[in-house]
Motif scaffolding. Structure first.
Motif, PDB file in Angstrom:
ATOM      1  N   VAL A  86       0.863  -1.179   0.000  1.00  7.73           N
ATOM      2  CA  VAL A  86       0.000   0.000   0.000  1.00  7.73           C
ATOM      3  C   VAL A  86       0.902   1.233   0.000  1.00  7.73           C
ATOM      4  CG1 VAL A  86      -1.825   1.260   1.204  1.00  7.73           C
ATOM      5  CG2 VAL A  86      -1.800  -1.254   1.233  1.00  7.73           C
ATOM      6  N   VAL A  87       0.716   2.079  -1.006  1.00 11.34           N
ATOM      7  CA  VAL A  87       1.556   3.254  -1.206  1.00 11.34           C
ATOM      8  C   VAL A  87       0.790   4.506  -0.803  1.00 11.34           C
ATOM      9  CG1 VAL A  87       2.717   4.643  -2.970  1.00 11.34           C
ATOM     10  CG2 VAL A  87       2.880   2.157  -3.042  1.00 11.34           C
ATOM     11  N   GLY A  88       1.490   5.398  -0.102  1.00 13.37           N
ATOM     12  CA  GLY A  88       0.917   6.696   0.229  1.00 13.37           C
ATOM     13  C   GLY A  88       0.570   6.847   1.696  1.00 13.37           C
ATOM     14  N   ASP A  89       0.353   8.106   2.063  1.00 19.03           N
ATOM     15  CA  ASP A  89       0.061   8.425   3.464  1.00 19.03           C
ATOM     16  C   ASP A  89      -1.415   8.706   3.701  1.00 19.03           C
ATOM     17  OD1 ASP A  89      -0.187  10.857   2.195  1.00 19.03           O
ATOM     18  OD2 ASP A  89       1.279  11.898   3.438  1.00 19.03           O
ATOM     19  N   TYR A  90      -2.249   8.154   2.817  1.00 20.33           N
ATOM     20  CA  TYR A  90      -3.700   8.339   2.917  1.00 20.33           C
ATOM     21  C   TYR A  90      -4.354   7.066   2.390  1.00 20.33           C
ATOM     22  CZ  TYR A  90      -8.306   9.551   1.069  1.00 20.33           C
ATOM     23  OH  TYR A  90      -9.636   9.544   0.765  1.00 20.33           O
ATOM     24  N   ILE A  91      -5.402   6.618   3.059  1.00 12.31           N
ATOM     25  CA  ILE A  91      -6.177   5.475   2.591  1.00 12.31           C
ATOM     26  C   ILE A  91      -7.632   5.901   2.487  1.00 12.31           C
ATOM     27  CG2 ILE A  91      -6.993   3.158   3.126  1.00 12.31           C
ATOM     28  CD1 ILE A  91      -4.358   2.549   4.344  1.00 12.31           C
ATOM     29  N   GLY A  92      -8.135   5.901   1.267  1.00 10.53           N
ATOM     30  CA  GLY A  92      -9.535   6.224   1.019  1.00 10.53           C
ATOM     31  C   GLY A  92     -10.387   4.967   0.996  1.00 10.53           C
ATOM     32  N   ASP A  93     -11.646   5.141   0.649  1.00 14.31           N
ATOM     33  CA  ASP A  93     -12.591   4.030   0.681  1.00 14.31           C
ATOM     34  C   ASP A  93     -12.187   2.893  -0.259  1.00 14.31           C
ATOM     35  OD1 ASP A  93     -14.112   5.366   2.560  1.00 14.31           O
ATOM     36  OD2 ASP A  93     -15.518   6.177   1.086  1.00 14.31           O
ATOM     37  N   SER A  94     -11.756   3.217  -1.479  1.00  8.07           N
ATOM     38  CA  SER A  94     -11.388   2.172  -2.440  1.00  8.07           C
ATOM     39  C   SER A  94     -10.192   1.373  -1.945  1.00  8.07           C
ATOM     40  CB  SER A  94     -11.076   2.778  -3.804  1.00  8.07           C
ATOM     41  OG  SER A  94     -12.229   3.311  -4.385  1.00  8.07           O
ATOM     42  N   THR A  95      -9.170   2.064  -1.462  1.00  9.73           N
ATOM     43  CA  THR A  95      -7.986   1.375  -0.961  1.00  9.73           C
ATOM     44  C   THR A  95      -8.327   0.569   0.280  1.00  9.73           C
ATOM     45  OG1 THR A  95      -6.582   3.115  -1.853  1.00  9.73           O
ATOM     46  CG2 THR A  95      -5.598   1.665  -0.198  1.00  9.73           C
ATOM     47  N   ARG A  96      -9.167   1.107   1.131  1.00 11.09           N
ATOM     48  CA  ARG A  96      -9.593   0.389   2.340  1.00 11.09           C
ATOM     49  C   ARG A  96     -10.293  -0.924   1.943  1.00 11.09           C
ATOM     50  NH1 ARG A  96      -9.602   2.668   7.073  1.00 11.09           N
ATOM     51  NH2 ARG A  96      -9.704   4.740   6.133  1.00 11.09           N
ATOM     52  N   ALA A  97     -11.138  -0.866   0.910  1.00 11.51           N
ATOM     53  CA  ALA A  97     -11.831  -2.066   0.438  1.00 11.51           C
ATOM     54  C   ALA A  97     -10.838  -3.073  -0.156  1.00 11.51           C
ATOM     55  CB  ALA A  97     -12.894  -1.697  -0.597  1.00 11.51           C
ATOM     56  N   GLU A  98      -9.849  -2.583  -0.911  1.00 11.49           N
ATOM     57  CA  GLU A  98      -8.823  -3.472  -1.468  1.00 11.49           C
ATOM     58  C   GLU A  98      -8.020  -4.134  -0.352  1.00 11.49           C
ATOM     59  OE1 GLU A  98      -8.158  -0.720  -5.457  1.00 11.49           O
ATOM     60  OE2 GLU A  98      -6.608  -0.768  -3.901  1.00 11.49           O
ATOM     61  N   LEU A  99      -7.682  -3.361   0.645  1.00 11.37           N
ATOM     62  CA  LEU A  99      -6.922  -3.868   1.782  1.00 11.37           C
ATOM     63  C   LEU A  99      -7.710  -4.949   2.522  1.00 11.37           C
ATOM     64  CD1 LEU A  99      -4.448  -3.645   3.625  1.00 11.37           C
ATOM     65  CD2 LEU A  99      -5.496  -1.638   4.663  1.00 11.37           C
ATOM     66  N   ALA A 100      -8.978  -4.702   2.757  1.00 11.11           N
ATOM     67  CA  ALA A 100      -9.825  -5.701   3.430  1.00 11.11           C
ATOM     68  C   ALA A 100      -9.925  -6.965   2.578  1.00 11.11           C
ATOM     69  CB  ALA A 100     -11.210  -5.116   3.691  1.00 11.11           C
ATOM     70  N   TYR A 101     -10.055  -6.803   1.264  1.00  8.56           N
ATOM     71  CA  TYR A 101     -10.136  -7.955   0.370  1.00  8.56           C
ATOM     72  C   TYR A 101      -8.841  -8.757   0.431  1.00  8.56           C
ATOM     73  CZ  TYR A 101     -10.869 -10.680  -3.884  1.00  8.56           C
ATOM     74  OH  TYR A 101     -11.003 -11.701  -4.787  1.00  8.56           O
ATOM     75  N   ALA A 102      -7.704  -8.074   0.336  1.00  2.00           N
ATOM     76  CA  ALA A 102      -6.411  -8.748   0.378  1.00  2.00           C
ATOM     77  C   ALA A 102      -6.251  -9.516   1.684  1.00  2.00           C
ATOM     78  CB  ALA A 102      -5.280  -7.739   0.215  1.00  2.00           C
ATOM     79  N   ARG A 103      -6.603  -8.889   2.769  1.00  2.00           N
ATOM     80  CA  ARG A 103      -6.466  -9.555   4.073  1.00  2.00           C
ATOM     81  C   ARG A 103      -7.432 -10.722   4.203  1.00  2.00           C
ATOM     82  NH1 ARG A 103      -4.945  -4.162   7.600  1.00  2.00           N
ATOM     83  NH2 ARG A 103      -2.694  -4.559   7.530  1.00  2.00           N
ATOM     84  N   SER A 104      -8.614 -10.609   3.591  1.00  2.00           N
ATOM     85  CA  SER A 104      -9.560 -11.730   3.642  1.00  2.00           C
ATOM     86  C   SER A 104      -9.019 -12.940   2.889  1.00  2.00           C
ATOM     87  CB  SER A 104     -10.926 -11.320   3.076  1.00  2.00           C
ATOM     88  OG  SER A 104     -10.907 -11.294   1.652  1.00  2.00           O
ATOM     89  N   LEU A 105      -8.125 -12.690   1.935  1.00  3.14           N
ATOM     90  CA  LEU A 105      -7.483 -13.768   1.177  1.00  3.14           C
ATOM     91  C   LEU A 105      -6.198 -14.248   1.843  1.00  3.14           C
ATOM     92  CD1 LEU A 105      -7.856 -12.289  -2.436  1.00  3.14           C
ATOM     93  CD2 LEU A 105      -9.250 -14.093  -1.378  1.00  3.14           C
ATOM     94  N   GLY A 106      -5.825 -13.625   2.960  1.00  2.00           N
ATOM     95  CA  GLY A 106      -4.613 -14.003   3.668  1.00  2.00           C
ATOM     96  C   GLY A 106      -3.335 -13.467   3.050  1.00  2.00           C
ATOM     97  N   LYS A 107      -3.440 -12.419   2.246  1.00  3.92           N
ATOM     98  CA  LYS A 107      -2.258 -11.842   1.609  1.00  3.92           C
ATOM     99  C   LYS A 107      -1.489 -10.999   2.619  1.00  3.92           C
ATOM    100  CE  LYS A 107      -3.600 -13.301  -2.451  1.00  3.92           C
ATOM    101  NZ  LYS A 107      -2.861 -14.144  -3.363  1.00  3.92           N
ATOM    102  N   PRO A 108      -0.167 -11.143   2.679  1.00  4.01           N
ATOM    103  CA  PRO A 108       0.625 -10.240   3.509  1.00  4.01           C
ATOM    104  C   PRO A 108       0.543  -8.827   2.944  1.00  4.01           C
ATOM    105  CG  PRO A 108       1.965 -12.092   2.708  1.00  4.01           C
ATOM    106  CD  PRO A 108       0.639 -12.159   2.022  1.00  4.01           C
ATOM    107  N   VAL A 109       0.517  -7.850   3.836  1.00  2.00           N
ATOM    108  CA  VAL A 109       0.385  -6.450   3.415  1.00  2.00           C
ATOM    109  C   VAL A 109       1.532  -5.643   4.020  1.00  2.00           C
ATOM    110  CG1 VAL A 109      -1.090  -4.406   3.471  1.00  2.00           C
ATOM    111  CG2 VAL A 109      -2.130  -6.674   3.310  1.00  2.00           C
ATOM    112  N   ARG A 110       2.170  -4.832   3.183  1.00  7.31           N
ATOM    113  CA  ARG A 110       3.181  -3.872   3.629  1.00  7.31           C
ATOM    114  C   ARG A 110       2.680  -2.475   3.276  1.00  7.31           C
ATOM    115  NH1 ARG A 110       7.903  -4.173   0.436  1.00  7.31           N
ATOM    116  NH2 ARG A 110       6.914  -5.530  -1.085  1.00  7.31           N
ATOM    117  N   PHE A 111       3.219  -1.488   3.977  1.00  4.73           N
ATOM    118  CA  PHE A 111       2.829  -0.093   3.764  1.00  4.73           C
ATOM    119  C   PHE A 111       4.074   0.764   3.594  1.00  4.73           C
ATOM    120  CE2 PHE A 111      -0.639  -1.994   6.006  1.00  4.73           C
ATOM    121  CZ  PHE A 111      -1.776  -1.335   5.574  1.00  4.73           C
ATOM    122  N   THR A 112       4.016   1.735   2.675  1.00  7.50           N
ATOM    123  CA  THR A 112       5.097   2.716   2.619  1.00  7.50           C
ATOM    124  C   THR A 112       4.990   3.655   3.809  1.00  7.50           C
ATOM    125  OG1 THR A 112       3.825   4.231   1.197  1.00  7.50           O
ATOM    126  CG2 THR A 112       5.299   2.635   0.097  1.00  7.50           C
TER     127      THR A 112
END
Length: 120
Positions: A86-112
């Motif tokens: 996840v890139v950037g210092d702001y998370i909007g609704d679309s990115t939040r939904a993508e993040l939730a989807y990724a985590r629901s699939l068990g994908k590791p997540v990193r943040f800048t």
């Protein structure tokens, strides 16, 4: 099955970049860094920025339909990926939904910018 096929084929890790398209320049930099990292990674990211003017999405109705298609395409990129950046210092609704989807699939997540992680 997909993970096993990638392993058998000796694929490098696949990283999908998520974030607001306001960070397209930062996404390009992250793509560069992920690609040349050792070992190198295959990087997929948003392919266009609907916030910028372009003839392909000049019509508002077309732009809305395109956004829906691009969101579906990006979810497929998340499925394909081994991890999410996840890139950037702001998370909007679309990115939040993508993040939730990724985590629901068990994908590791990193943040800048780890401080924007809604789950931290």
């Amino acid at each position: 099955m997909l993970a096993e096929a990638k392993r058998l084929l000796g694929f490098p890790r696949i990283v999908v970049i998520c974030g607001s398209t306001r960070f397209m320049a930062e996404m390009a930099e992250a793509e560069l860094r992920e690609t040349i990292a050792r070992p190198g990674r295959i990087v997929v990211k948003p392919g266009c920025d609907l916030k910028g003017a372009h003839e392909l999405w000049a019509d508002p109705a077309e732009a809305e339909a395109l956004k829906i298609r691009l969101d579906e395409l990006h979810r497929s990129k998340i499925v394909l990926a081994d991890e999410v950046l996840v890139v950037g210092d702001y998370i909007g609704d679309s990115t939040r939904a993508e993040l939730a989807y990724a985590r629901s699939l068990g994908k590791p997540v990193r943040f800048t910018h780890p401080e924007v992680d809604p789950d931290s």
